[in-house]
Motif scaffolding. Sequence first.
Motif, short mmCIF file in Angstrom:
data_model
loop_
_atom_site.label_atom_id
_atom_site.label_comp_id
_atom_site.label_asym_id
_atom_site.label_seq_id
_atom_site.Cartn_x
_atom_site.Cartn_y
_atom_site.Cartn_z
N MET A 198 37.95 55.02 128.22
CA MET A 198 38.43 54.33 129.40
C MET A 198 37.55 54.66 130.60
SD MET A 198 40.91 52.54 128.35
CE MET A 198 41.58 52.03 129.94
N ALA A 199 37.09 53.61 131.30
CA ALA A 199 36.27 53.80 132.49
C ALA A 199 37.17 54.01 133.70
CB ALA A 199 35.37 52.58 132.70
N LYS A 200 37.05 55.19 134.31
CA LYS A 200 37.90 55.54 135.45
C LYS A 200 37.05 56.14 136.56
CE LYS A 200 41.96 56.74 132.64
NZ LYS A 200 42.91 57.84 132.30
N LEU A 201 37.48 55.88 137.80
CA LEU A 201 36.92 56.55 138.97
C LEU A 201 37.87 57.67 139.35
CD1 LEU A 201 35.51 53.68 141.22
CD2 LEU A 201 34.24 55.59 140.24
N THR A 202 37.58 58.88 138.93
CA THR A 202 38.46 60.00 139.17
C THR A 202 37.66 61.26 139.39
OG1 THR A 202 40.26 61.32 138.23
CG2 THR A 202 38.64 60.43 136.68
N GLU B 186 41.34 64.43 133.26
CA GLU B 186 41.52 63.07 132.78
C GLU B 186 40.33 62.65 131.93
OE1 GLU B 186 42.31 60.32 135.86
OE2 GLU B 186 44.03 61.41 136.68
N GLY B 187 40.54 61.62 131.14
CA GLY B 187 39.48 61.10 130.31
C GLY B 187 38.61 60.11 131.07
N VAL B 188 37.33 60.15 130.85
CA VAL B 188 36.38 59.21 131.44
C VAL B 188 35.44 58.75 130.33
CG1 VAL B 188 36.49 60.17 133.76
CG2 VAL B 188 34.82 61.06 132.14
N THR B 189 34.61 57.78 130.65
CA THR B 189 33.63 57.31 129.68
C THR B 189 32.23 57.43 130.28
OG1 THR B 189 33.07 55.52 128.15
CG2 THR B 189 33.62 54.89 130.41
#
Length: 459
Positions: free
Chosen positions: A393-397, A402-405
């Motif tokens: 999952m593509a996230k701005l965090t 949390e999980g990012v890609t």
Amino acid sequence: MSASTLLLIVLILSFFGYLWGRASAAGMKRAGQGMHSIPSYHGYFIALSCGIPALLIVLIWLAAQTTVIDSILVAGLPPHIMDGVEASRVSLILSEIKSIAAGRIFGTPDAALMAAAERYNALRQTASLAMVVVVLSVTIAAMVFARARLSPEFRARNRVDSITLWILIVCSILAILTTLGIILSLVIESRAFFSKVPVLDFLFGMEWSPQTPIRADQVASTGAFGAVPVFWGTIFISAIALFVALPVGLFSAIYLVEYANKNVRAFVKPLLEVLAGIPTIVYGFFAVLTVAPFIRDIGMSMGLSVASNSALAAGGVMGIMIIPFISSFSDDAISAVPQSMRDGAYALGATKAETVRQVLLPAALPGIVGGVLLAVSRAIGETMIVVMAAGLMAKLTLNPLEGVTTVTVQIVTLLIGDTEFDSPKTLAAFGLGLVLFISTLALNVVALQVVKRYRERYE
């Protein structure tokens, strides 16, 4: 006979030619004849003379064999199979023929395809036999011809140096052409992608959802190709990895060079470098099965919400993986600082810690920056760890729990499956690759400027 077996035979014949040439030149020397070159150069000349032509013939033959056989197969297919068939369909027919020839038969194939498969096997056998005959004939003929040229006045050393020079030139040209080919493939495919998706939307868009649907009436039928969350995930995980690897790698290098005795250094340094030889898939399993559950359990015990695939797990394991790069380069750079600089600092009353901080580290900074740069490049390009441990999952965090890609994860996911190659979803992988290539190149340029500045200062 396979190509690898044939090359092994050529290698054996080349070695025999080397022994033959060296023995012949040694016999001339024992006979009291003045030799221009030492006997080993005569052996090298025969070995190169019979090995290089054979290698070139094998490479050219293998490159042309598939095209020639495919053309013969297509020309021999009956009209009811080839009439009105497009070029893309021809490749599928050839793939089916080759599958049948390999024994992978599903259902009841057409009789014409079965006959074509038998013809394909016969053509391959004939081509392999012809290649063996031609290559061995050329090898033996070249060996005999090279031996006939040997004489006391023969300038074998000059000929060997000339052949070696041309080999180096060809290898350099191949390296350059390979690099240009990679760049051109990225640029051409990225151009096709940006003709369908605006560049500004790709570079500055905040939503990444490249799953274009099959029907136009489905939700989000055009997809979303804002790559900012993808690049942020790459930067975020790489930063976590550097946060782990930089202090550990640098401090371990300082300890091994300035504080550890020889026995400790001889044991610890190879142990650290073993980490660089562990396959990345093993690091991925370690991140998924050990590190991620450990972080999740600690977070839950503290009342925190931790994703099953977190940036912290992926970045932390990636940091362990790149420790040897920073440690080894920093070790070499600090060891290369002249002892006179240490002695001068001690003579002025500096302690060991002050000498390390104010003299050794600034003087060794070019090598340290090189190691950090290599580690950053390794972290940015890493795939298996982030595929298994970071998420999709593509996230701005800014939350590492949390999980990012990352870019490499998305390139892998975009290029698998049955999506058409000319769809925006598939072509987006090349857009990501091009931007990643440009970013890495810019990082290299900046790092080289930093290295140049400090090198001018301390040399």
